[in-house]
Write a protein that holds these residues in place. Structure first.
Motif, mmCIF file in Angstrom:
data_model
loop_
_atom_site.group_PDB
_atom_site.id
_atom_site.type_symbol
_atom_site.label_atom_id
_atom_site.label_comp_id
_atom_site.label_asym_id
_atom_site.label_seq_id
_atom_site.Cartn_x
_atom_site.Cartn_y
_atom_site.Cartn_z
ATOM 1 N N GLN A 261 31.434 22.812 -19.912
ATOM 2 C CA GLN A 261 31.786 23.890 -21.031
ATOM 3 C C GLN A 261 33.483 23.755 -21.001
ATOM 4 O O GLN A 261 33.886 23.922 -21.996
ATOM 5 N N PHE A 262 34.037 24.003 -20.149
ATOM 6 C CA PHE A 262 35.573 23.995 -20.115
ATOM 7 C C PHE A 262 36.313 22.831 -20.732
ATOM 8 O O PHE A 262 37.415 22.793 -21.111
ATOM 9 N N LYS A 263 35.436 21.597 -20.299
ATOM 10 C CA LYS A 263 36.239 20.382 -20.865
ATOM 11 C C LYS A 263 36.182 20.083 -22.162
ATOM 12 O O LYS A 263 36.775 19.351 -22.664
ATOM 13 N N ASP A 264 35.182 20.896 -22.761
ATOM 14 C CA ASP A 264 35.033 20.730 -24.244
ATOM 15 C C ASP A 264 36.595 21.349 -24.799
ATOM 16 O O ASP A 264 36.866 21.200 -25.998
ATOM 17 N N GLU A 265 37.091 22.227 -23.975
ATOM 18 C CA GLU A 265 38.417 22.817 -24.427
ATOM 19 C C GLU A 265 39.682 22.151 -23.641
ATOM 20 O O GLU A 265 40.781 22.788 -23.387
ATOM 21 N N ASP A 266 39.403 20.956 -23.189
ATOM 22 C CA ASP A 266 40.465 20.181 -22.314
ATOM 23 C C ASP A 266 41.911 20.073 -23.173
ATOM 24 O O ASP A 266 41.737 19.909 -24.262
ATOM 25 N N PRO A 267 43.014 20.442 -22.478
ATOM 26 C CA PRO A 267 43.913 20.583 -22.950
ATOM 27 C C PRO A 267 44.756 19.280 -23.583
ATOM 28 O O PRO A 267 45.423 19.297 -24.527
ATOM 29 N N ILE A 268 44.325 18.007 -22.656
ATOM 30 C CA ILE A 268 44.709 16.865 -23.375
ATOM 31 C C ILE A 268 44.084 16.361 -24.650
ATOM 32 O O ILE A 268 44.662 15.947 -25.689
ATOM 33 N N GLY A 269 42.670 16.854 -24.582
ATOM 34 C CA GLY A 269 41.840 16.635 -26.015
ATOM 35 C C GLY A 269 42.667 17.338 -27.213
ATOM 36 O O GLY A 269 42.368 17.086 -28.315
ATOM 37 N N ILE A 270 42.952 18.655 -27.014
ATOM 38 C CA ILE A 270 43.459 19.451 -27.785
ATOM 39 C C ILE A 270 44.688 18.683 -28.530
ATOM 40 O O ILE A 270 45.004 18.774 -29.626
ATOM 41 N N VAL A 271 45.642 18.345 -27.599
ATOM 42 C CA VAL A 271 46.850 17.751 -28.108
ATOM 43 C C VAL A 271 46.570 16.297 -28.795
ATOM 44 O O VAL A 271 47.058 16.244 -29.839
ATOM 45 N N LYS A 272 45.714 15.594 -28.180
ATOM 46 C CA LYS A 272 45.307 14.413 -28.977
ATOM 47 C C LYS A 272 44.650 14.632 -30.241
ATOM 48 O O LYS A 272 45.035 13.994 -31.537
ATOM 49 N N ASN A 273 43.940 15.628 -30.472
ATOM 50 C CA ASN A 273 43.294 15.911 -31.726
ATOM 51 C C ASN A 273 44.346 16.352 -32.731
ATOM 52 O O ASN A 273 44.091 15.938 -33.956
ATOM 53 N N ARG A 274 45.133 17.024 -32.392
ATOM 54 C CA ARG A 274 46.280 17.585 -33.291
ATOM 55 C C ARG A 274 47.291 16.351 -34.050
ATOM 56 O O ARG A 274 47.540 16.326 -34.972
ATOM 57 N N ILE A 275 47.406 15.298 -32.942
ATOM 58 C CA ILE A 275 47.968 14.375 -33.440
ATOM 59 C C ILE A 275 47.537 13.414 -34.234
ATOM 60 O O ILE A 275 47.747 13.024 -35.330
ATOM 61 N N LEU A 276 46.075 13.325 -33.948
ATOM 62 C CA LEU A 276 45.140 12.469 -35.021
ATOM 63 C C LEU A 276 45.350 13.305 -36.164
ATOM 64 O O LEU A 276 45.258 12.538 -37.392
ATOM 65 N N GLU A 277 44.901 14.494 -36.243
ATOM 66 C CA GLU A 277 44.664 15.299 -37.541
ATOM 67 C C GLU A 277 46.076 15.148 -38.440
ATOM 68 O O GLU A 277 45.797 15.203 -39.581
#
Length: 335
Positions: A261-277
């Motif tokens: 559940q917490f991996k769904d909020e992964d900090p690296i994933g958050i950064v990656k998604n903003r880069i792609l967006e």
């Protein structure tokens, strides 16, 4: 706050990914018995050093923390090769192999150590800040602790003095939900750790520790307050560690569903998604970055492997300051 740009996000993605892979490599090397003793991994908490390093003045601001201390010094500028060598107990390590995993230290980069005594660094952090104020250095000390350390009496004594003397220190709880295997809700009759500062009229706040932007925003306000002479702040940065407390932790106190559940909020994933967006990089370009990260991690392991173990004589260099210490010659003659 210092502007957060495309370059900031790309740098965050690379460095946070490197920190994660570095810790994964440490786990592998520990299982191979290349790293001995205790090993506490930082996976999941990378947004905290990313946000802090972005807003600190790394030329003069200081940092001190507990024993989960591989990643934080890297954010301060310490060479990760030397950190890996320290974990190996090798002479090229940050403390020449004498500190190991829990005691990375670099005066050159204003990193005043990982400390194994729970809460021991809290008073030391205030002491560093006291020295900076006394000598008018205009520096701020970042003093980090785990949620378990907030139950130590030294925290209350230190908070009282830090407020009384308006010390330039930012106290940060890296609240990863568990003190070893004990959840926050089991250690006190409240779960809002930031409220511990209210008794001293110290400004405090909860912070989203999975987002480096949120960390940077909260840290900016706290650092500016300390630098202008208004005293300390206490930040309860809520994060989560994906690995056990240490390598010996079988994690019976939490479920895999909770971790996922917490991996769904992964900090690296958050950064990656903003880069792609924002179309700042493509998936292919980010994968190329990850390839570079893997190479860097392997270089660290190779550096540590090729470094020498310290000689037995080094023990005396670290303990005795004077060259002609009494009885030292008799010990040497017994060899």
């Amino acid at each position: 706050m210092k502007e957060i740009t495309k370059e900031t996000y790309l740098n965050w993605f690379e460095e946070m990914s490197f920190w994660r892979r570095f810790e994964d490599k440490c786990r592998s090397l520990y299982l191979k018995q290349k790293i001995r003793g205790f090993l506490h991994l930082y996976n999941g908490q990378e947004a905290i050093p990313a946000g802090l390093a972005h807003v600190m003045d790394l030329e003069k601001d200081k940092m001190i923390t507990a024993y989960r201390c591989h990643v934080l010094p890297m954010a301060m500028g310490v060479d990760p090769k030397r950190i890996m060598a320290e974990l190996f107990g090798k002479v090229d390590g940050t403390s020449h192999g004498m500190g190991g995993s829990m005691h990375v230290f670099s005066k050159e980069h204003n990193f005043y150590g990982g400390h194994g005594i729970v809460g021991g660094q809290i008073a030391l952090g205030a002491g560093i800040a006291f020295a900076d104020k006394y000598f008018e250095r205009e520096a701020v000390t970042i003093c980090l602790m785990g949620d378990g350390a907030t139950r130590q009496g030294s925290l209350h004594e230190t908070f009282n003095m830090a407020m009384n003397w308006k010390l330039p220190v930012v106290f940060i709880c890296e609240n990863n939900q568990y003190a070893m295997g004990t959840s926050v809700k089991r250690t006190a009759n409240h779960e809002d750790i930031y409220k511990l500062a209210h008794g001293y009229e110290m400004p405090s706040a909860p912070v989203d520790g999975m987002d480096p932007v949120k960390v940077a925003e909260a840290a900016t306000e706290a650092i500016e307050r300390a630098r202008r002479g208004d005293g300390p702040t206490f930040l309860d940065i809520k994060t989560y560690r994906y690995r056990g407390h240490s390598m010996s932790d079988a994690e019976p106190y939490r479920s895999k569903d909770e971790v996922n559940q917490f991996k769904d909020e992964d900090p690296i994933g958050i950064v990656k998604n903003r880069i792609l967006e924002n179309n700042w990089a493509t998936e292919e370009e980010l994968n190329q970055t990850l390839d570079k990260v893997i190479e860097r991690v392997e270089e660290c392991a190779e550096f540590a492997e090729n470094s020498e173990f310290p000689s037995a004589n080094q023990i005396y260099d670290m303990v005795y300051e004077q060259e002609n210490y009494p009885f030292l010659d008799k010990i040497e003659n017994q060899k």
